[in-house]
Design a protein around this motif. Structure first.
Motif, mmCIF file in Angstrom:
data_model
loop_
_atom_site.group_PDB
_atom_site.id
_atom_site.type_symbol
_atom_site.label_atom_id
_atom_site.label_comp_id
_atom_site.label_asym_id
_atom_site.label_seq_id
_atom_site.Cartn_x
_atom_site.Cartn_y
_atom_site.Cartn_z
ATOM 1 N N ARG A 44 30.183 -76.317 -12.760
ATOM 2 C CA ARG A 44 30.910 -75.852 -13.703
ATOM 3 C C ARG A 44 30.682 -74.305 -14.026
ATOM 4 N NH1 ARG A 44 29.607 -80.712 -16.215
ATOM 5 N NH2 ARG A 44 28.053 -79.608 -17.584
ATOM 6 N N ALA B 285 26.449 -79.143 -13.946
ATOM 7 C CA ALA B 285 26.435 -78.198 -14.773
ATOM 8 C C ALA B 285 26.465 -76.800 -14.003
ATOM 9 C CB ALA B 285 25.265 -77.887 -15.706
ATOM 10 N N ALA C 262 27.390 -73.002 -19.439
ATOM 11 C CA ALA C 262 27.100 -73.882 -18.162
ATOM 12 C C ALA C 262 25.651 -73.430 -17.961
ATOM 13 C CB ALA C 262 27.838 -73.607 -17.059
ATOM 14 N N GLU D 40 23.132 -75.053 -20.360
ATOM 15 C CA GLU D 40 23.037 -76.526 -20.095
ATOM 16 C C GLU D 40 22.194 -76.688 -18.877
ATOM 17 O OE1 GLU D 40 25.924 -80.366 -19.118
ATOM 18 O OE2 GLU D 40 26.745 -78.540 -19.725
#
Length: 331
Positions: free
Chosen positions: A15, A12, A28, A31
């Motif tokens: 990202r 994550a 992101a 998360e």
């Protein structure tokens, strides 16, 4: 203690670093927040994630509402002293007058609303520490300066004002609370658990009922307590006459949740004039990080004089310190 981040967290994070838009970055980050183990070793990572999520959420919201209103300047107030406390509330509640009583700041004080147009900082003395206060412009259902959102993000606590000389005081204070909620600023009692939502910034807050010298103040206070139903700790003052102002100094300091720690060098007397002010419950290692960021990893032990150890006892880096301890750090 290691944070031990799981592999999915790193995915994550990758990202987040590659994301091109604020919306993708926010997805992101959220998360990462869900995947992050929540324990003491991860507190710094938690705080960093919450700040990034809050900033991005505000940025996306401001873009949705359109360009910011032109402001006279960008207001940044680096934290000074034991902590930073903001004054929040409706117009004409006595915020600026109290500022002049607690600090040497000189905001405009006048018997009509909206005299405060720009934030005014000042330093409040409490015993041997100083606390940074910032008087912010009034907040109503229709009046809210965008920079209030930015300034409150860096604040450690807040004072919320209630005007006991105004029949509409409770309604005006409630309107300020609701407007702050729209900006994801939650006012909470000091020491309460933090909200789970990382996009919400929680401010430990004291409710200050000002103008207790008004002849109908007592009745209005009863009505206000019924109307607001606020769980916030209450302080009743008269900024004009000085009632309760000294007691408020102590309450403001205590709302920060910090303690005073004095340091010394080997063979020398302690410096009892400028204590460090880490959060209550901080360890020797966390104090070392306050002294110098490189010291937090380097410190191995300390000698401590105070309530949590016998005088001069050698303790480890994870030893929990107590208010007014004297500490000699060793690397």
């Amino acid at each position: 203690m290691a944070v031990n981040l799981p592999p999915h967290y790193h995915d994550a994070e990758a990202r987040y670093k590659k994301a091109q838009t604020p919306e993708d970055k926010l997805v992101a980050l959220k998360e990462m927040w869900v995947l992050l183990p929540k324990h003491k070793a991860s507190e710094k990572v938690q705080a960093d994630l919450k700040t990034k999520i809050s900033e991005l959420t505000d940025q996306i919201e401001q873009a949705r509402l359109g360009p910011k209103k032109a402001a006279p300047g960008t207001y940044k107030f680096p934290r000074q002293g034991a902590g930073q406390v903001v004054f929040l509330g409706p117009p004409n509640a006595g915020k600026s007058l109290l500022m002049t009583k607690l600090t040497k700041a000189t905001p405009v004080v006048a018997p009509y609303p909206f005299t405060t147009r720009e934030p005014t900082p000042g330093m409040m003395d409490y015993e041997d520490v100083r606390v940074q206060l910032i008087d912010l412009p009034p907040i109503t259902a229709d009046a809210y300066e965008p920079f209030i959102t930015d300034i409150t993000r860096s604040a450690d606590a807040a004072i919320l004002f209630l005007d006991l000389a105004d029949d509409d005081g409770p309604t005006a204070t409630q309107a300020a609370i609701e407007r702050l909620k729209l900006a994801r600023r939650e006012l909470m009692s000091p020491g309460s658990p933090m909200p789970d939502d990382p996009a919400v910034y929680a401010l430990p807050t004291i409710l200050v009922a000002n103008k207790c010298d008004d002849e109908a103040a007592e009745l209005r206070l009863e009505l206000a307590q019924e109307a607001l139903g606020s769980p916030l700790p209450l302080r009743i003052i008269s900024a004009e006459r000085g009632d309760g102002v000294d007691e408020l100094r102590k309450a403001i300091y205590e709302a920060l949740g910090v303690m005073r720690i004095y340091t010394k060098q080997p063979g020398k007397p302690p410096d009892m004039t400028s204590p460090f002010t880490p959060l209550i419950g901080s360890t020797v290692a966390e104090l070392a990080g306050k002294v110098h960021r490189d010291l937090e990893d380097a410190v191995k032990s300390a000698r401590v004089w105070g309530s949590g150890a016998f005088d001069g006892q050698t303790v480890g880096r994870e030893h929990v310190l107590h208010d007014k301890d004297v500490v000699e750090l060793h690397t």
